[in-house]
Design an enzyme around this catalytic site. Structure first.
Site, short mmCIF file in Angstrom:
data_model
loop_
_atom_site.label_atom_id
_atom_site.label_comp_id
_atom_site.label_asym_id
_atom_site.label_seq_id
_atom_site.Cartn_x
_atom_site.Cartn_y
_atom_site.Cartn_z
N PHE A 91 0.86 -1.18 0.00
CA PHE A 91 0.00 0.00 0.00
C PHE A 91 0.90 1.23 0.00
O PHE A 91 2.09 1.14 0.31
CB PHE A 91 -0.90 -0.01 1.25
CG PHE A 91 -2.37 -0.18 0.96
CD1 PHE A 91 -2.83 -1.14 0.07
CD2 PHE A 91 -3.32 0.62 1.59
CE1 PHE A 91 -4.19 -1.30 -0.18
CE2 PHE A 91 -4.68 0.47 1.35
CZ PHE A 91 -5.12 -0.48 0.45
N GLN A 142 -8.15 14.32 3.94
CA GLN A 142 -7.47 13.48 2.95
C GLN A 142 -8.23 13.45 1.64
O GLN A 142 -9.45 13.23 1.61
CB GLN A 142 -7.33 12.05 3.47
CG GLN A 142 -6.64 11.14 2.46
CD GLN A 142 -6.01 9.93 3.11
OE1 GLN A 142 -6.70 8.96 3.44
NE2 GLN A 142 -4.70 9.97 3.33
N HIS A 150 -8.31 11.34 -1.73
CA HIS A 150 -7.83 10.07 -2.28
C HIS A 150 -7.50 10.26 -3.75
O HIS A 150 -8.25 10.91 -4.47
CB HIS A 150 -8.92 9.00 -2.12
CG HIS A 150 -8.39 7.60 -2.27
ND1 HIS A 150 -7.98 7.09 -3.48
CD2 HIS A 150 -8.19 6.61 -1.36
CE1 HIS A 150 -7.56 5.85 -3.31
NE2 HIS A 150 -7.68 5.54 -2.02
N LEU A 206 -15.02 5.19 -4.76
CA LEU A 206 -13.60 4.87 -4.54
C LEU A 206 -13.12 3.71 -5.41
O LEU A 206 -13.80 2.70 -5.55
CB LEU A 206 -13.37 4.49 -3.07
CG LEU A 206 -11.89 4.24 -2.78
CD1 LEU A 206 -11.12 5.54 -2.70
CD2 LEU A 206 -11.71 3.44 -1.52
N GLU A 245 -6.82 1.83 -3.25
CA GLU A 245 -5.36 1.88 -3.39
C GLU A 245 -4.81 0.47 -3.66
O GLU A 245 -3.73 0.30 -4.22
CB GLU A 245 -4.78 2.42 -2.08
CG GLU A 245 -3.33 2.71 -2.09
CD GLU A 245 -2.98 3.63 -0.93
OE1 GLU A 245 -3.59 4.71 -0.81
OE2 GLU A 245 -2.11 3.27 -0.14
N ARG A 248 -0.83 9.04 -0.17
CA ARG A 248 -1.97 9.62 -0.89
C ARG A 248 -1.82 11.11 -1.16
O ARG A 248 -2.22 11.58 -2.22
CB ARG A 248 -3.25 9.38 -0.10
CG ARG A 248 -3.62 7.94 -0.12
CD ARG A 248 -4.79 7.63 0.74
NE ARG A 248 -5.07 6.21 0.60
CZ ARG A 248 -5.98 5.58 1.30
NH1 ARG A 248 -6.72 6.22 2.19
NH2 ARG A 248 -6.18 4.29 1.12
N HIS A 271 -11.75 12.09 0.98
CA HIS A 271 -11.87 10.68 1.35
C HIS A 271 -11.94 10.44 2.85
O HIS A 271 -12.64 9.55 3.31
CB HIS A 271 -10.68 9.93 0.77
CG HIS A 271 -10.69 8.46 1.04
ND1 HIS A 271 -11.67 7.62 0.57
CD2 HIS A 271 -9.81 7.66 1.73
CE1 HIS A 271 -11.42 6.38 0.95
NE2 HIS A 271 -10.31 6.37 1.67
N ARG A 298 -2.95 10.41 6.41
CA ARG A 298 -3.11 9.02 6.84
C ARG A 298 -2.60 8.07 5.77
O ARG A 298 -2.82 8.29 4.57
CB ARG A 298 -4.60 8.75 7.07
CG ARG A 298 -4.93 7.30 7.30
CD ARG A 298 -6.39 7.10 7.60
NE ARG A 298 -7.24 7.16 6.45
CZ ARG A 298 -7.56 6.13 5.67
NH1 ARG A 298 -7.06 4.92 5.93
NH2 ARG A 298 -8.40 6.26 4.66
#
Ligand code: FAD
Length: 565
Positions: free
Chosen positions: A117, A230, A232, A242, A245, A276, A341, A376
Site C-alpha cells: 500500500f 485526505q 484520495h 472509490l 489503493e 496519498r 476521502h 493518513r
C-alpha cells in the site's frame, strides 16, 4: 429515559469494537443512525495494516517499521506515543478478527495475505479481496449479537448531557417516531465516523456528516487538526466512487493523456505507491497542466495485471467500473480523479481515547488520537477503529464500573430534553424561506472549490465568509414539511447544521496553518515550517468564530526529516 452503564454513539467498526469491550464491564448499548451493517466501514475496500510479515518481500517487517512509515506518512504531525500503540497492537487485533471468523485472503501457505500500500516500506496490508471493510463489519456485528448488546438502530444523537465537566448521557431522536429521548449513562463513547459529506467531491456516503464531532464541539471539546482532509488519488470519474489503493498495490499504473507513467517525475522510488497526499497532488498537477485525459481525469491502468488477478484480487473494483463507468478494467483503463476521502482531524483525545470531558471517549474516524497527523496511510484507518475502539471500550467500561449510580440528576435530563425539543420545533415551525438542500449544495461546492488540494489565503477567506453566510441563512430555513415520523427533511436539516459547524472549523484551522504539511498545501506558504507549525491545531467553540489554539506534538523516537519517496 433509557439507562445503561455505557452508551456508544455509532455502530461502525469503532463503535462495535468499543461496545464488545465495554460490555465486559457493564451494560452497554449502541445508538446508531443506521443499522450497524450499513455503517460506512462496510465500504472499505483495500485492507488493514499490521506488521505480520507474511508476504514475500516483507518477512523482516515489524511494528517499528510500521510506526516509522506511519509517522513519516503523517509528515511528522502524528503523536508518536499513539502510533506506537496502534502499530504494536495491530497484529493482535487482526488475529482476533481472524479467530472471530473474518475471511481474510490467504497466502499459498495459508497465512493472512498482505499487499503493498502507499507509503509503506513492506507489503503489510491484510485484505479480504477488495471488500475488507464489509467482512470486518459483519464479523464485528456477529460478536455484538452474540453478546446481546442492545442496539438502538435508526436513532440520531443530537447532543450530549454534560454536568460540571462530566458526561452523563445523550439526547437522541428516534427516526421512526420522531420522538426525542434521553439516555442516562456513566460513560459515553463517540464513534460516529467522518465528515466527508461536507465536500461535493467525496468517496464518502451521505451519512458521513460529522455528527459526533459537532456534538462534542458544542459540548466544549476542541476539534483537533481539522484542516487535514485526505483527498484520495483514485476516485472514479465522475461519480467519485472509490477505486481502492489496492489496485495500485496489485501493480496498477497511473497514466496521463500522453500515455506517460507520470509518477516517475513526482516520486521516483515509490511511484504509484507514494502516500496519498503526494499521489493526489501529482494527479491534480497533471490535470491542471493540461495532461489530463479530456482535460478532466487520469487513467488507472490495470490491464497488464491480467484477467485472473483482476477477478481474484479486485472483483469489486471491476464491478464498480463496469456498473458506474461502463468500463471493464480487464480491457480498458479506469478514469480517475482525486476526491475527499477521510477526516484526519476530529474530537481531541489522547491515546486512551479520553476527551477533556470526564467519562466521554472518542474512537475511530470521528476522533483525533492522533495517529494520522497530516496524512493518513491507507489501511491505517480500519486498524485505528479496532485498536482504539477496544481501548475506548476498556476505558469507558472501567469508568462506568467505578462510577456509582447517580439517581439525582433527573432535572438535568429534563432540561437537556426541553432544549432539544425547542431546537427541533424551530425546524418544524420556522418562518424563513431558505431551502436546506440548496444551502447544503452551496456549502459542499464551496469546500470542493476553495478548500481542496491546493489552498491560498484568498480562497480560504472566501470560503470562510461563504460558510458564515450560509450559517446565517440556515437560521431562516423554510419550515420542514410533514409530520415527525421518518421525516428525512428534518434529518437533512440537523445534518446540515453539523456540517456547517464542521466546515467553519476546517476553514478556520486551514487559515491558521501558514505552511504546507501532508494534505494541507498552502500555495502561499509552500514549505513545511517546523519552527512555527510542528504543533496540533485545536479549534474551540465560541459564540462567534472558532477560537484557534495549538498544542505540542509528542515526539519519542523519530525526529522530523525531509519527506521524500
Ligand atoms: C470508500 C471507502 C473505502 C475505504 N477503504 C479503507 C480501507 O481499505 N482501509 C482503511 O484502513 N480505511 C478505509 N477507509 C476508511 C475507513 O473505512 C473509515 O475511516 C472507518 O471505517 C470509519 O469507521 P468508524 O467506525 O469510525 O465510522 P463509520 O463506519 O463511518 O461508522 C459511523 C457510525 O456512526 C453512526 N452515526 C453517525 N452519526 C450519528 C449520530 N448523530 N447519531 C447516531 N449515530 C450516528 C452511523 O450510523 C455509523 O454506525 C475507507 C473509506 C471509504 C470512504
Amino acid at each position: 429515559m433509557f439507562t445503561h452503564d455505557v452508551i456508544v454513539i455509532g455502530g461502525g467498526l469503532a463503535g462495535m469494537r468499543a461496545a464488545i469491550e465495554s460490555s465486559k464491564y457493564g451494560d452497554t448499548a449502541i445508538i446508531s443512525r443506521v443499522h450497524p451493517l450499513r455503517s460506512h466501514s462496510g465500504a472499505a475496500q483495500g485492507g488493514i495494516n499490521a506488521a505480520l510479515a507474511n508476504a514475500e518481500g516483507g518477512r523482516d517487517d515489524n511494528w517499528e517499521k510500521h510506526a516509522y512509515d506511519t509517522i513519516k506518512g503523517s509528515d511528522f504531525l502524528a503523536d508518536q506515543d499513539a502510533v506506537e500503540v496502534l502499530t504494536k497492537e495491530a497484529p493482535k487485533r487482526i488475529i482476533e478478527m481472524e479467530h472471530r471468523g473474518c475471511p481474510f485472503s490467504r497466502t499459498d501457505e495459508g497465512k493472512i495475505a498482505q499487499r503493498p500500500f502507499g507509503g509503506a516500506g513492506y507489503p503489510r496490508t491484510c485484505y479480504a479481496a477488495d471488500k475488507t471493510g464489509h467482512y470486518l463489519l459483519v464479523t464485528a456485528y456477529e460478536q455484538v449479537v452474540k453478546r446481546k448488546i442492545k442496539v438502538y438502530e435508526e436513532w440520531f444523537a443530537t447532543s450530549l448531557v454534560v454536568d460540571e465537566g462530566v458526561a452523563r448521557g445523550v439526547v437522541a431522536l428516534d427516526l421512526l417516531t420522531g420522538q426525542l429521548e434521553t439516555f442516562k449513562a456513566k460513560a459515553v463513547i463517540l464513534a460516529t465516523g467522518g465528515a466527508g459529506w461536507t465536500y461535493a467531491k467525496s468517496t464518502n456516503s451521505m451519512i458521513n456528516t460529522g455528527g459526533g464531532m459537532a456534538i462534542a464541539y458544542k459540548a466544549g471539546v476542541a476539534l483537533k487538526d481539522m484542516e487535514f482532509v485526505q483527498f484520495h488519488p483514485t476516485a472514479l470519474y465522475p461519480t467519485c466512487i472509490l477505486i481502492t489503493e489496492g489496485a495500485r498495490g496489485e501493480g496498477g499504473f497511473l497514466v496521463n493523456s500522453e500515455g506517460e507513467r507520470f509518477m516517475q517525475r513526482y516520486a521516483p522510488k515509490a511511484l504509484e505507491l507514494a502516500p496519498r497526499d503526494v499521489v493526489s497532488r501529482s494527479i491534480q498537477t497533471e490535470i491542471d497542466q493540461g495532461r489530463g485525459v479530456k482535460g478532466a481525469f487520469i487513467h488507472l491502468d490495470l490491464r497488464h495485471l491480467g484477467k485472473e488477478k483482476i477477478l481474484s484480487r479486485l472483483p469489486g473494483i471491476r464491478d464498480i467500473a463496469i456498473e458506474f463507468a461502463g468500463i471493464d478494467p480487464i480491457n480498458e483503463p479506469i478514469p480517475i480523479q482525486p476526491a475527499q476521502h477521510y477526516t484526519m482531524g476530529g474530537v481531541d483525545c489522547n491515546a486512551k481515547c479520553e476527551t477533556m470531558i470526564k467519562g466521554l471517549y472518542a474512537a475511530g474516524e470521528c476522533a483525533c488520537v492522533s495517529v494520522h497527523g497530516a496524512n493518513r496511510l491507507g489501511g491505517n484507518s480500519l486498524l485505528e477503529t479496532l485498536v482504539f475502539g477496544k481501548i475506548a471500550g476498556e476505558q469507558a467500561g472501567t469508568c462506568a464500573k467505578n462510577t456509582p449510580q447517580d439517581g439525582s440528576n433527573d432535572e438535568l435530563f429534563k432540561r437537556a430534553l426541553t432544549l432539544e425539543q425547542d431546537h427541533i420545533r424551530h425546524f418544524l415551525e420556522g418562518s424563513g424561506d431558505e431551502d436546506a438542500s440548496a444551502l447544503r449544495e452551496e456549502m459542499r461546492s464551496t469546500m470542493a472549490e476553495k478548500v481542496f488540494l491546493f489552498r491560498t489565503r484568498q480562497q480560504l477567506d472566501e470560503a470562510f465568509e461563504k460558510v458564515r453566510e450560509l450559517k446565517k441563512r440556515f437560521n431562516h430555513l423554510r419550515p420542514v414539511a410533514g409530520h415527525r415520523i421518518c421525516n428525512l427533511d428534518l434529518i437533512r436539516a440537523l445534518e446540515l447544521e453539523d456540517m456547517l459547524t464542521i466546515s467553519e472549523v476546517i476553514v478556520a484551522s486551514a487559515l491558521g496553518r501558514e505552511e504546507s504539511r501532508g494534505s494541507h498545501v498552502r500555495l502561499d506558504f509552500p514549505k513545511r515550517d517546523d519552527n512555527r507549525f510542528l504543533k496540533h491545531t485545536l479549534a474551540h467553540n465560541t459564540a462567534d468564530r472558532p477560537r484557534i489554539e495549538y498544542s505540542a506534538v509528542t515526539i519519542t523516537k523519530f525526529q522530523p526529516e525531509e519527506r521524500t519517496y
